[in-house]
Enzyme design. Structure first.
Site, mmCIF file in Angstrom:
data_model
loop_
_atom_site.group_PDB
_atom_site.id
_atom_site.type_symbol
_atom_site.label_atom_id
_atom_site.label_comp_id
_atom_site.label_asym_id
_atom_site.label_seq_id
_atom_site.Cartn_x
_atom_site.Cartn_y
_atom_site.Cartn_z
ATOM 1 N N CYS A 82 0.872 -1.181 0.000
ATOM 2 C CA CYS A 82 0.000 0.000 0.000
ATOM 3 C C CYS A 82 0.909 1.231 0.000
ATOM 4 O O CYS A 82 2.085 1.139 -0.373
ATOM 5 C CB CYS A 82 -0.970 -0.033 1.182
ATOM 6 N N ASN A 131 2.329 1.437 4.384
ATOM 7 C CA ASN A 131 2.681 0.171 5.060
ATOM 8 C C ASN A 131 2.399 0.222 6.561
ATOM 9 O O ASN A 131 3.066 -0.443 7.357
ATOM 10 C CB ASN A 131 4.144 -0.224 4.793
ATOM 11 N N CYS A 154 -1.279 0.770 7.494
ATOM 12 C CA CYS A 154 -2.724 0.531 7.647
ATOM 13 C C CYS A 154 -3.166 -0.695 6.847
ATOM 14 O O CYS A 154 -3.435 -1.755 7.400
ATOM 15 C CB CYS A 154 -3.539 1.757 7.215
ATOM 16 N N ARG A 155 -3.259 -0.560 5.529
ATOM 17 C CA ARG A 155 -3.896 -1.608 4.723
ATOM 18 C C ARG A 155 -3.022 -2.832 4.507
ATOM 19 O O ARG A 155 -3.486 -3.969 4.665
ATOM 20 C CB ARG A 155 -4.317 -1.035 3.362
ATOM 21 N N SER A 156 -1.766 -2.639 4.075
ATOM 22 C CA SER A 156 -0.963 -3.827 3.744
ATOM 23 C C SER A 156 -0.618 -4.674 4.973
ATOM 24 O O SER A 156 -0.577 -5.906 4.847
ATOM 25 C CB SER A 156 0.278 -3.472 2.915
ATOM 26 N N ASP A 158 -8.198 3.783 1.343
ATOM 27 C CA ASP A 158 -7.208 4.220 2.327
ATOM 28 C C ASP A 158 -7.926 4.736 3.583
ATOM 29 O O ASP A 158 -8.660 5.726 3.505
ATOM 30 C CB ASP A 158 -6.361 5.338 1.697
HETATM 31 P P1 4NP Z 1 -1.706 2.822 4.177
HETATM 32 O O1 4NP Z 1 -2.288 4.196 4.760
HETATM 33 O O2 4NP Z 1 -1.196 3.146 2.791
HETATM 34 O O3 4NP Z 1 -2.898 1.931 4.145
HETATM 35 O O4 4NP Z 1 -0.625 2.381 5.129
HETATM 36 C C1 4NP Z 1 -1.541 5.371 4.777
HETATM 37 C C2 4NP Z 1 -0.688 5.605 5.828
HETATM 38 C C3 4NP Z 1 0.051 6.766 5.865
HETATM 39 C C4 4NP Z 1 -0.070 7.687 4.850
HETATM 40 C C5 4NP Z 1 -0.929 7.448 3.791
HETATM 41 C C6 4NP Z 1 -1.660 6.275 3.760
HETATM 42 N N1 4NP Z 1 0.665 8.889 4.901
HETATM 43 O O5 4NP Z 1 0.468 9.744 4.015
HETATM 44 O O6 4NP Z 1 1.479 9.073 5.811
#
Ligand code: 4NP
Length: 164
Positions: A16, A19, A21-23, A131
């Site tokens: 994602c 790294n 939240c989703r992955s 997201d």
């Molecule tokens: P993820 O979520 O891609 O599911 O881990 C996010 C976590 C952090 C950020 C964006 C998405 N960020 O912009 O810091």
């Protein structure tokens, strides 16, 4: 690698943006699904971005995993690397932007199959795992249920590939 019998153990990397939240949730859900099925597979996750390298998953991701009996507090963020495209058999994007980024980052000698997680789920083809980072706690429940659906679809696909 061609279709048909795996010559190597499957190795799946979920990717994602951050790294955190989703992955990590996809990694946890797929680990459990693989264990349930007795599928011998290496599993990891990474982000296309570097902001959260070395950090544990978002506390809301840790909380939803914990509610489903899985401890992901030991996971640590890392960024996807060129070597990942040679090492993993499957690199699984959580959304279409992640998939586009992976296609751009793939080295010429990359062997991994790139795919979108929900493409493995009947009726969900082309859809993103949204997201949840800027969302509410309840958005993480949606992330978890998408991760579980994707884990089943992906396990079906990998078992199908292994049996030809
Ligand atoms: P993820 O979520 O891609 O599911 O881990 C996010 C976590 C952090 C950020 C964006 C998405 N960020 O912009 O810091």
């Amino acid at each position: 690698m061609t279709r048909g019998l795996f010559v190597t153990r499957p190795a799946v990397l979920f990717v994602c943006l951050g790294n955190i939240c989703r992955s990590p949730l996809a990694q946890a859900a797929f680990r459990r699904e693989a264990e349930r099925r007795g599928l011998d597979v290496e599993i990891d996750s990474a982000g296309t971005g570097a902001w959260h390298v070395g950090r544990p998953p978002d506390r809301r991701a840790q909380a939803v995993a914990r509610r489903h009996g899985i401890d992901i507090s030991g996971y640590r963020g890392r960024q996807v690397s060129a070597e990942d495209f040679r090492h993993f058999t499957h690199i699984v994007a959580l959304d279409r932007e992640n998939l586009a980024d992976l296609k751009r980052l793939r080295p010429a000698d990359g062997t991994a199959q790139l795919l979108l997680l929900l493409d493995t789920v009947e009726g969900r083809q082309g859809q993103a795992v949204a997201d949840p980072y800027l969302g509410a706690d309840s958005d993480f429940d949606i992330t978890w249920s998408d991760a579980v659906a994707g884990a089943k679809g992906l396990a079906d696909r990998i078992e199908g590939e292994a049996s030809g």
